[in-house]
Scaffold this motif. Structure first.
Motif, short mmCIF file in Angstrom:
data_model
loop_
_atom_site.label_atom_id
_atom_site.label_comp_id
_atom_site.label_asym_id
_atom_site.label_seq_id
_atom_site.Cartn_x
_atom_site.Cartn_y
_atom_site.Cartn_z
N SER A 175 21.88 -10.92 20.62
CA SER A 175 20.84 -11.27 19.72
C SER A 175 19.78 -12.17 20.66
CB SER A 175 21.15 -12.31 18.62
OG SER A 175 22.01 -11.50 17.81
N VAL A 176 18.73 -12.36 20.24
CA VAL A 176 17.42 -12.69 21.09
C VAL A 176 16.69 -13.93 20.28
CG1 VAL A 176 15.07 -12.00 21.75
CG2 VAL A 176 16.92 -10.52 21.49
N SER A 177 16.29 -14.87 21.19
CA SER A 177 15.64 -16.13 20.85
C SER A 177 14.23 -15.66 21.45
CB SER A 177 15.98 -17.35 21.53
OG SER A 177 17.05 -17.61 21.05
N VAL A 178 13.41 -15.54 20.70
CA VAL A 178 11.84 -15.22 21.03
C VAL A 178 11.15 -16.43 20.98
CG1 VAL A 178 10.04 -13.75 20.56
CG2 VAL A 178 12.08 -12.83 20.19
N VAL A 179 10.51 -17.13 22.12
CA VAL A 179 9.91 -18.20 22.13
C VAL A 179 8.21 -17.91 22.15
CG1 VAL A 179 9.27 -20.27 23.64
CG2 VAL A 179 11.65 -19.67 23.24
N VAL A 180 7.54 -18.36 21.22
CA VAL A 180 6.18 -18.38 21.21
C VAL A 180 5.41 -19.34 21.26
CG1 VAL A 180 4.18 -17.26 19.76
CG2 VAL A 180 6.46 -16.22 19.26
N PRO A 181 4.75 -19.80 22.51
CA PRO A 181 3.90 -21.00 22.83
C PRO A 181 2.62 -20.61 22.10
CG PRO A 181 4.64 -20.00 24.84
CD PRO A 181 4.99 -19.09 23.77
N ALA A 182 2.17 -21.61 21.49
CA ALA A 182 0.89 -21.37 20.43
C ALA A 182 0.01 -22.65 20.32
CB ALA A 182 1.34 -20.85 18.95
N ARG A 183 -0.93 -22.36 21.02
CA ARG A 183 -2.17 -23.15 20.98
C ARG A 183 -3.46 -22.59 20.59
NH1 ARG A 183 -6.28 -25.39 24.57
NH2 ARG A 183 -6.44 -27.47 24.35
N ASN A 184 -3.92 -23.32 19.27
CA ASN A 184 -5.07 -22.71 18.72
C ASN A 184 -5.20 -21.04 18.55
OD1 ASN A 184 -6.70 -25.04 18.94
ND2 ASN A 184 -7.40 -24.82 21.11
N GLU A 185 -3.77 -20.85 17.70
CA GLU A 185 -3.49 -19.26 17.39
C GLU A 185 -3.46 -19.23 16.01
OE1 GLU A 185 -4.12 -17.01 19.50
OE2 GLU A 185 -3.64 -17.93 21.52
N ALA A 186 -4.23 -19.91 15.08
CA ALA A 186 -3.65 -19.88 13.68
C ALA A 186 -3.67 -18.65 13.20
CB ALA A 186 -4.75 -21.04 13.09
N GLY A 187 -4.78 -17.62 13.55
CA GLY A 187 -5.03 -16.40 13.11
C GLY A 187 -3.82 -15.58 13.40
N ASN A 188 -2.99 -15.68 14.41
CA ASN A 188 -1.97 -14.89 14.71
C ASN A 188 -0.64 -15.18 14.33
OD1 ASN A 188 -3.89 -13.38 16.31
ND2 ASN A 188 -3.50 -14.59 17.94
N ILE A 189 -0.39 -16.41 13.79
CA ILE A 189 1.19 -16.70 13.48
C ILE A 189 1.84 -15.79 12.38
CG2 ILE A 189 2.68 -18.50 12.57
CD1 ILE A 189 1.11 -19.17 15.29
N GLU A 190 1.28 -15.45 11.33
CA GLU A 190 1.77 -14.49 10.60
C GLU A 190 1.96 -13.13 10.83
OE1 GLU A 190 1.45 -14.46 6.25
OE2 GLU A 190 0.45 -16.60 5.95
N LYS A 191 1.09 -12.63 11.64
CA LYS A 191 1.04 -11.28 12.37
C LYS A 191 2.19 -11.20 13.08
CE LYS A 191 -3.98 -10.72 11.99
NZ LYS A 191 -5.18 -10.61 13.08
N ILE A 192 2.46 -12.30 13.99
CA ILE A 192 3.64 -12.00 14.72
C ILE A 192 4.92 -12.24 14.00
CG2 ILE A 192 5.13 -13.55 16.44
CD1 ILE A 192 2.37 -14.69 17.45
N ILE A 193 5.13 -12.79 13.00
CA ILE A 193 6.38 -12.79 12.16
C ILE A 193 6.54 -11.35 11.52
CG2 ILE A 193 7.65 -13.81 10.20
CD1 ILE A 193 5.90 -16.50 10.67
N GLU A 194 5.40 -10.76 11.16
CA GLU A 194 5.31 -9.69 10.39
C GLU A 194 5.60 -8.41 11.39
OE1 GLU A 194 1.70 -9.58 8.44
OE2 GLU A 194 2.31 -10.86 6.75
N ARG A 195 5.15 -8.51 12.56
CA ARG A 195 5.20 -7.39 13.42
C ARG A 195 6.30 -7.32 14.24
NH1 ARG A 195 -0.32 -6.91 16.23
NH2 ARG A 195 0.60 -5.52 17.51
N LEU A 196 7.03 -8.51 14.44
CA LEU A 196 8.27 -8.69 15.49
C LEU A 196 9.35 -7.94 15.02
CD1 LEU A 196 9.17 -10.14 18.00
CD2 LEU A 196 10.17 -11.81 16.48
N PRO A 197 9.66 -6.81 15.73
CA PRO A 197 10.78 -6.06 15.34
C PRO A 197 12.00 -6.61 15.33
CG PRO A 197 9.56 -4.95 17.22
CD PRO A 197 9.20 -6.46 17.05
N LYS A 198 13.19 -6.14 14.77
CA LYS A 198 14.62 -7.00 15.06
C LYS A 198 15.29 -6.11 16.14
CE LYS A 198 18.82 -6.92 12.17
NZ LYS A 198 19.11 -8.46 12.07
N MET A 199 16.05 -6.91 16.98
CA MET A 199 16.52 -6.59 18.12
C MET A 199 18.13 -6.68 17.97
SD MET A 199 13.71 -7.29 20.97
CE MET A 199 12.94 -8.77 19.86
#
Length: 412
Positions: A175-199
């Motif tokens: 299984s995978v731990s995907v780390v997402v550093p996020a600074r001033n990225e409010a418009g991308n947060i939900e897109k990341i969750i929705e598009r991230l495939p299961k591995m």
């Protein structure tokens, strides 16, 4: 001559072999006996010049292969055939013990022996232009001249690091731990969750918010609640500043076997992460680095001067690190948690001054002797926000880091 020469060799070995590592220097004629003395399989096996006396080099490495673990590294020291007459003269003059070398193998031959025996070369260095101590001159030649392109072909000593390659068939699914550093990225947060495939079966997504001036933290909190029933999402705010600090914070919280970095700007699409996952779990490499400079880029995904800077640093770091890099600055990097923990334990060797997080990992992977593989991806345009990279300021930091790495890894 011998005292100075062997002191030089030991300094090169110390670059890779740390005090806590289990190291075995073996007599090639007594491989089984030497291994039988060990309570555990060593981290490093050093073959110091013994290949010159073996009647069957392939058989020796085949026997060695059966005694290795996937994490074992084999260091082979052998001498350049260009130096054969010089060494024979030194023996005749009594400056060197009389020996009976049988084999003077080239790099291609050594690579072939290892391949046939189940090993893969990780890196190859050439060292020692002046094997005798001459005040000032020998130090200058061996430290600053010997590693240079073309001149290194004249060096006396070849130091090769290889790893054993084992079949990858296994019932274990990581299984995978995907780390997402996020600074001033409010418009991308939900897109990341929705598009991230299961591995893997128990993947986790870790958002590390870093001193945003927009509502990124609030969006992350809301998204964790919204999607928490279907995905494992952990959220945290970083204590320091910079992507490097955010990555280290996220990795410290990770619980799964495979660690990944995904930049929140999604210029590397989340859908590409399974490629990185397969490359790691299928043992194609032990450190998988994204490369944005193979496929055509989308629109203005990378400015021209940024591309020139990337190409320069890629060539420079390839020379310094001894493994090929086409793109050192791609944010997506993947390695096992086991290797990351080893890297952290030895972080003090390079210090803690990497604001990006990329080179902390690259330098550490190179020193651990990990097999580094680049995985081409299609670099996309940013669709929300603006870049957090300052071209000139960060370029100056990169140049400083390059010089530092060269003095710690190459010119030693």
């Amino acid at each position: 001559m011998k005292k100075y020469f062997y002191k030089l060799l030991q300094s090169y070995l110390d670059l890779f072999i740390r005090p806590e590592d289990r190291c075995l220097r073996i007599d090639a004629q007594n491989l089984t006996v030497e291994f039988a003395k060990q309570s555990k399989v060593p981290d490093y096996v050093v073959i110091d010049g013994q290949v010159h006396y073996l009647k069957d080099i392939q058989k020796f490495f085949e026997n060695l292969y059966t005694r290795c673990l996937p994490t074992t590294r084999v260091i082979v020291i052998y001498y350049s055939a260009l130096w054969r007459p010089i060494l024979q003269l030194a023996t005749w003059l009594g400056l060197r013990n009389k020996t009976s070398e049988q084999n003077w193998v080239g790099h291609e031959d050594m690579a072939n022996f290892l391949l046939l025996s189940g090993f893969e070369i990780v890196r190859l260095d050439q060292r020692v232009l002046c094997p005798v101590y001459i005040p000032l001159l020998s130090g200058f030649l061996n430290r600053f001249v010997a590693p240079l392109p073309f001149l290194r072909l004249l060096c006396m000593v070849n130091i090769l690091i290889a790893r054993p390659i084992f079949p990858t068939g296994t019932n274990e699914v990581l299984s995978v731990s995907v780390v997402v550093p996020a600074r001033n990225e409010a418009g991308n947060i939900e897109k990341i969750i929705e598009r991230l495939p299961k591995m893997g079966p128990c993947d986790e997504l870790i958002f590390v918010e870093g001193n945003s001036t927009d509502d990124t933290w609030e969006i992350i909190q809301a998204a964790a609640l919204k999607y928490g029933a279907t995905r494992t999402i952990n959220i945290v705010r970083q204590d320091g500043k910079g992507k490097g600090d955010a990555v280290r914070k996220g990795f410290s919280l990770a619980t799964q076997d495979v660690l990944m970095i995904l930049d929140a700007d999604m210029t590397v699409p989340p859908e590409d992460l399974p490629k990185f996952y397969r490359a790691l779990v299928q043992n194609k490499g032990e450190f998988i680095n994204g490369s944005r400079l193979v496929y055509p880029m989308e629109g203005e995904a990378m400015r021209f001067l940024n591309m020139l800077g990337n190409k320069f640093f890629a060539m420079a770091f390839s020379f310094v690190l001894g493994q090929r890099f086409k793109d050192t600055l791609c944010g997506t990097k993947v390695l096992s948690r086991h290797h990351y923990q080893r890297l952290v334990a030895n972080r003090k060797f390079f210090g803690d001054f990497d604001p990006f997080g990329d080179f902390d990992l690259i330098f550490g992977a190179a020193r651990l002797g990990l097999k580094i593989v680049e995985l081409p991806i299609e670099y996309k345009n940013r669709t929300y926000g603006t870049t957090n990279i300052s071209r000139w300021t960060h370029g100056a930091i990169l140049l400083r880091m390059l010089v530092f790495a060269a003095l710690r890894l190459k010119f030693i």
